[in-house]
Scaffold this motif. Structure first.
Motif, PDB file in Angstrom:
ATOM      1  N   LEU A 289      32.629  70.507 -10.529  1.00  0.00           N
ATOM      2  CA  LEU A 289      32.687  71.623 -11.465  1.00  0.00           C
ATOM      3  C   LEU A 289      33.944  72.452 -11.199  1.00  0.00           C
ATOM      4  O   LEU A 289      34.220  72.815 -10.052  1.00  0.00           O
ATOM      5  CB  LEU A 289      31.443  72.506 -11.305  1.00  0.00           C
ATOM      6  CG  LEU A 289      31.192  73.541 -12.402  1.00  0.00           C
ATOM      7  CD1 LEU A 289      30.794  72.842 -13.701  1.00  0.00           C
ATOM      8  CD2 LEU A 289      30.099  74.518 -11.971  1.00  0.00           C
ATOM      9  N   PRO A 290      34.731  72.758 -12.237  1.00  0.00           N
ATOM     10  CA  PRO A 290      35.944  73.565 -12.044  1.00  0.00           C
ATOM     11  C   PRO A 290      35.612  74.932 -11.452  1.00  0.00           C
ATOM     12  O   PRO A 290      34.522  75.479 -11.676  1.00  0.00           O
ATOM     13  CB  PRO A 290      36.504  73.702 -13.461  1.00  0.00           C
ATOM     14  CG  PRO A 290      35.941  72.540 -14.208  1.00  0.00           C
ATOM     15  CD  PRO A 290      34.584  72.300 -13.626  1.00  0.00           C
ATOM     16  N   THR A 291      36.551  75.472 -10.728  1.00  0.00           N
ATOM     17  CA  THR A 291      36.340  76.758 -10.058  1.00  0.00           C
ATOM     18  C   THR A 291      35.957  77.859 -11.035  1.00  0.00           C
ATOM     19  O   THR A 291      35.088  78.684 -10.744  1.00  0.00           O
ATOM     20  CB  THR A 291      37.615  77.171  -9.295  1.00  0.00           C
ATOM     21  OG1 THR A 291      37.946  76.143  -8.349  1.00  0.00           O
ATOM     22  CG2 THR A 291      37.409  78.480  -8.553  1.00  0.00           C
ATOM     23  N   ASP A 292      36.585  77.872 -12.203  1.00  0.00           N
ATOM     24  CA  ASP A 292      36.308  78.948 -13.152  1.00  0.00           C
ATOM     25  C   ASP A 292      34.945  78.827 -13.833  1.00  0.00           C
ATOM     26  O   ASP A 292      34.523  79.739 -14.550  1.00  0.00           O
ATOM     27  CB  ASP A 292      37.404  79.027 -14.219  1.00  0.00           C
ATOM     28  CG  ASP A 292      37.527  77.742 -15.035  1.00  0.00           C
ATOM     29  OD1 ASP A 292      36.861  76.741 -14.687  1.00  0.00           O
ATOM     30  OD2 ASP A 292      38.294  77.727 -16.014  1.00  0.00           O
ATOM     31  N   GLU A 293      34.234  77.721 -13.585  1.00  0.00           N
ATOM     32  CA  GLU A 293      32.890  77.566 -14.140  1.00  0.00           C
ATOM     33  C   GLU A 293      31.803  77.761 -13.085  1.00  0.00           C
ATOM     34  O   GLU A 293      30.611  77.723 -13.406  1.00  0.00           O
ATOM     35  CB  GLU A 293      32.723  76.182 -14.770  1.00  0.00           C
ATOM     36  CG  GLU A 293      33.587  75.945 -15.997  1.00  0.00           C
ATOM     37  CD  GLU A 293      33.302  74.602 -16.650  1.00  0.00           C
ATOM     38  OE1 GLU A 293      32.135  74.160 -16.599  1.00  0.00           O
ATOM     39  OE2 GLU A 293      34.241  73.985 -17.180  1.00  0.00           O
ATOM     40  N   MET A 294      32.207  77.972 -11.842  1.00  0.00           N
ATOM     41  CA  MET A 294      31.215  78.131 -10.781  1.00  0.00           C
ATOM     42  C   MET A 294      30.380  79.381 -11.012  1.00  0.00           C
ATOM     43  O   MET A 294      30.891  80.434 -11.391  1.00  0.00           O
ATOM     44  CB  MET A 294      31.922  78.229  -9.428  1.00  0.00           C
ATOM     45  CG  MET A 294      32.538  76.915  -8.959  1.00  0.00           C
ATOM     46  SD  MET A 294      31.294  75.659  -8.539  1.00  0.00           S
ATOM     47  CE  MET A 294      30.606  76.362  -7.036  1.00  0.00           C
ATOM     48  N   PRO A 295      29.060  79.294 -10.823  1.00  0.00           N
ATOM     49  CA  PRO A 295      28.199  80.465 -11.023  1.00  0.00           C
ATOM     50  C   PRO A 295      28.424  81.502  -9.941  1.00  0.00           C
ATOM     51  O   PRO A 295      28.915  81.193  -8.844  1.00  0.00           O
ATOM     52  CB  PRO A 295      26.788  79.868 -10.938  1.00  0.00           C
ATOM     53  CG  PRO A 295      26.942  78.645 -10.075  1.00  0.00           C
ATOM     54  CD  PRO A 295      28.306  78.104 -10.401  1.00  0.00           C
ATOM     55  N   ASP A 296      28.090  82.738 -10.262  1.00  0.00           N
ATOM     56  CA  ASP A 296      28.194  83.809  -9.270  1.00  0.00           C
ATOM     57  C   ASP A 296      27.230  83.537  -8.122  1.00  0.00           C
ATOM     58  O   ASP A 296      26.193  82.898  -8.296  1.00  0.00           O
ATOM     59  CB  ASP A 296      27.862  85.156  -9.902  1.00  0.00           C
ATOM     60  CG  ASP A 296      28.867  85.547 -10.967  1.00  0.00           C
ATOM     61  OD1 ASP A 296      30.036  85.117 -10.856  1.00  0.00           O
ATOM     62  OD2 ASP A 296      28.482  86.277 -11.902  1.00  0.00           O
ATOM     63  N   LYS A 297      27.587  84.036  -6.960  1.00  0.00           N
ATOM     64  CA  LYS A 297      26.705  83.869  -5.813  1.00  0.00           C
ATOM     65  C   LYS A 297      25.397  84.594  -6.061  1.00  0.00           C
ATOM     66  O   LYS A 297      25.387  85.721  -6.561  1.00  0.00           O
ATOM     67  CB  LYS A 297      27.362  84.421  -4.543  1.00  0.00           C
ATOM     68  CG  LYS A 297      28.546  83.604  -4.058  1.00  0.00           C
ATOM     69  CD  LYS A 297      29.079  84.162  -2.758  1.00  0.00           C
ATOM     70  CE  LYS A 297      30.256  83.331  -2.244  1.00  0.00           C
ATOM     71  NZ  LYS A 297      30.789  83.854  -0.980  1.00  0.00           N
ATOM     72  N   PRO A 298      24.288  83.952  -5.742  1.00  0.00           N
ATOM     73  CA  PRO A 298      23.002  84.620  -5.938  1.00  0.00           C
ATOM     74  C   PRO A 298      22.843  85.802  -4.999  1.00  0.00           C
ATOM     75  O   PRO A 298      23.367  85.801  -3.884  1.00  0.00           O
ATOM     76  CB  PRO A 298      21.974  83.516  -5.611  1.00  0.00           C
ATOM     77  CG  PRO A 298      22.707  82.573  -4.707  1.00  0.00           C
ATOM     78  CD  PRO A 298      24.138  82.597  -5.148  1.00  0.00           C
TER      79      PRO A 298
END
Length: 401
Positions: A289-298
């Motif tokens: 997954l590209p870096t700009d699509e990574m979800p925010d840390k929970p």
């Protein structure tokens, strides 16, 4: 009110829509089946104004629904009124690529005049019209033909009752001055982006197994593939593969197709059939997954710290008090995550803008900044202003020494 026979021809539909096109508003409802299909199967459309009502049979041989879609989506002079209309709007979007506009949802509107956050249709009717709706036909098979008189009567009742309720609800909104509160909510309901089915975003609805880019890349690829398979076969996505199975495959991908027999939730036939082959190709081609699509840390634990968490709890208490005082649904004013952000120091928030600021946000900010507290009067909690004590004058300071 004139109740028409079931509309089954294009000519009758065009005549009906021609008359309704001069109305200030129409009430709309649909009956559909989606238990065994990917796309909801539209089985009936009910529509009314204050003078006439009809049920339209979209399954009738040769009927062309263009006049209906033009009325709902292209006629800006007629307000379209729904109750809990999200799924109805989705169906219109699936047929046309457009959404009804302008739009009004009575369930959303009730949040501005009562503390009800998701009032059901039967409760709405009982509250405003004083009688109980017979819901006996609600779960019938709407795709089976011919429809019974009882089914048609039940279905048309949904829009005739709504056409009687809407003017009363609108009058109350005008009287309280709260109609403007709902503008953004109604536009959000009508936003086509809410109904666009983007397969590349399907993975975001699945609980992510980890924050590893490689795992999430496989999850994204698998979810998009499952959407395509389900759409092609027109069956619910869960019939292809359950979310839990998909997430497990993303975390622990099999090395060979034969290993699919070991995956819980998959048929043993996948080890050598075509769908199993397609699945393996998806896994082989999946990229991180590209870096700009990574979800925010929970968030873990209490991200605000103990003191911040207590402030957030006080804000939630304040919200309950204010919602009760002005008789409005708390969810219309703000959300829990927004109050936590306010407690943590954020200020660029919807609750601190526009009417929300005047109704609740101003007090919430004063609470956070120590200018508002709670008191008890006659056994009821109330808000109290905290007056700052004036600073001692220089003369008083000298005397004190």
């Amino acid at each position: 009110m004139k109740i028409h026979d079931l509309i089954t021809t294009t000519a009758a539909l065009e005549d009906l829509c021609g008359r309704l096109a001069t109305s200030d508003f129409v009430t709309v409802d649909t009956e559909f089946m989606r238990e065994n299909t990917y796309w909801p199967e539209l089985c009936l459309v009910q529509i009314a104004n204050t003078e006439e009502a009809a049920a339209i049979d979209p399954l009738a041989d040769g009927i062309d629904l263009t006049a209906l879609w033009d009325l709902l989506c292209d006629n800006e002079d007629v307000l379209k009124v729904f109750h809990a209309g999200g799924q109805d709007v989705e169906i219109v979007y699936n047929f046309t690529g457009k959404t009804p506009h302008p739009i009004f949802d009575t369930q959303i509107a009730m949040m501005a005049v009562s503390q009800s956050e998701q009032i059901g249709y039967a409760n709405l009717v009982e509250s405003w019209l004083g009688f109980t709706v017979d819901k006996g036909a609600r779960f019938t098979d709407w795709s089976r033909r011919p429809l019974t008189d009882r089914q048609i009567e039940y279905a048309i009742g949904d829009v005739t009752h709504l056409s009687a309720i809407f003017p009363k609800l609108l009058k109350k909104l005008f009287k309280t001055g709260r109609g403007v509160w709902l503008d953004a909510e109604m536009e959000k309901l009508a936003d086509p982006a809410n109904y666009a089915n983007n397969a590349d975003e399907a993975w975001q609805r699945i609980r992510a197994p980890s924050r590893n880019a490689t795992v999430l890349g496989r999850l994204k690829a698998l979810a998009a593939w499952r959407e395509g398979e389900a759409q092609h076969k027109n069956i619910p996505r869960g019939r292809i593969m359950r979310d839990e199975t998909l997430a497990d495959l993303a975390s622990h991908p099999p090395k060979a197709q034969g290993d699919l027999v070991k995956v819980r939730g998959l048929s043993a036939a996948w080890k050598d059939n075509d769908i199993g082959k397609r699945l393996m190709k998806v896994l082989e081609k999946a990229e991180p997954l590209p870096t700009d699509e990574m979800p925010d840390k929970p968030k873990r634990g209490a991200p605000l710290g103990k003191e911040g968490a207590l402030v957030a709890d006080l804000l939630k208490l304040l919200l309950k008090i204010r919602a009760r005082e002005i008789d409005v649904a708390a969810r219309l004013l703000t959300r829990s995550d927004e109050m936590e952000a306010l407690a943590a120091g954020a200020r660029d928030l919807p609750v601190l803008q526009g009417w929300r600021y005047e109704v609740f946000g101003k007090d919430a900010l004063e609470l956070v900044e120590g200018r508002l507290g709670f008191g008890v009067e006659k056994g009821r909690l109330k808000m109290t202003r905290i007056e700052e004590e004036p600073a001692a004058s220089s003369t008083e300071a000298v005397s004190a020494e």
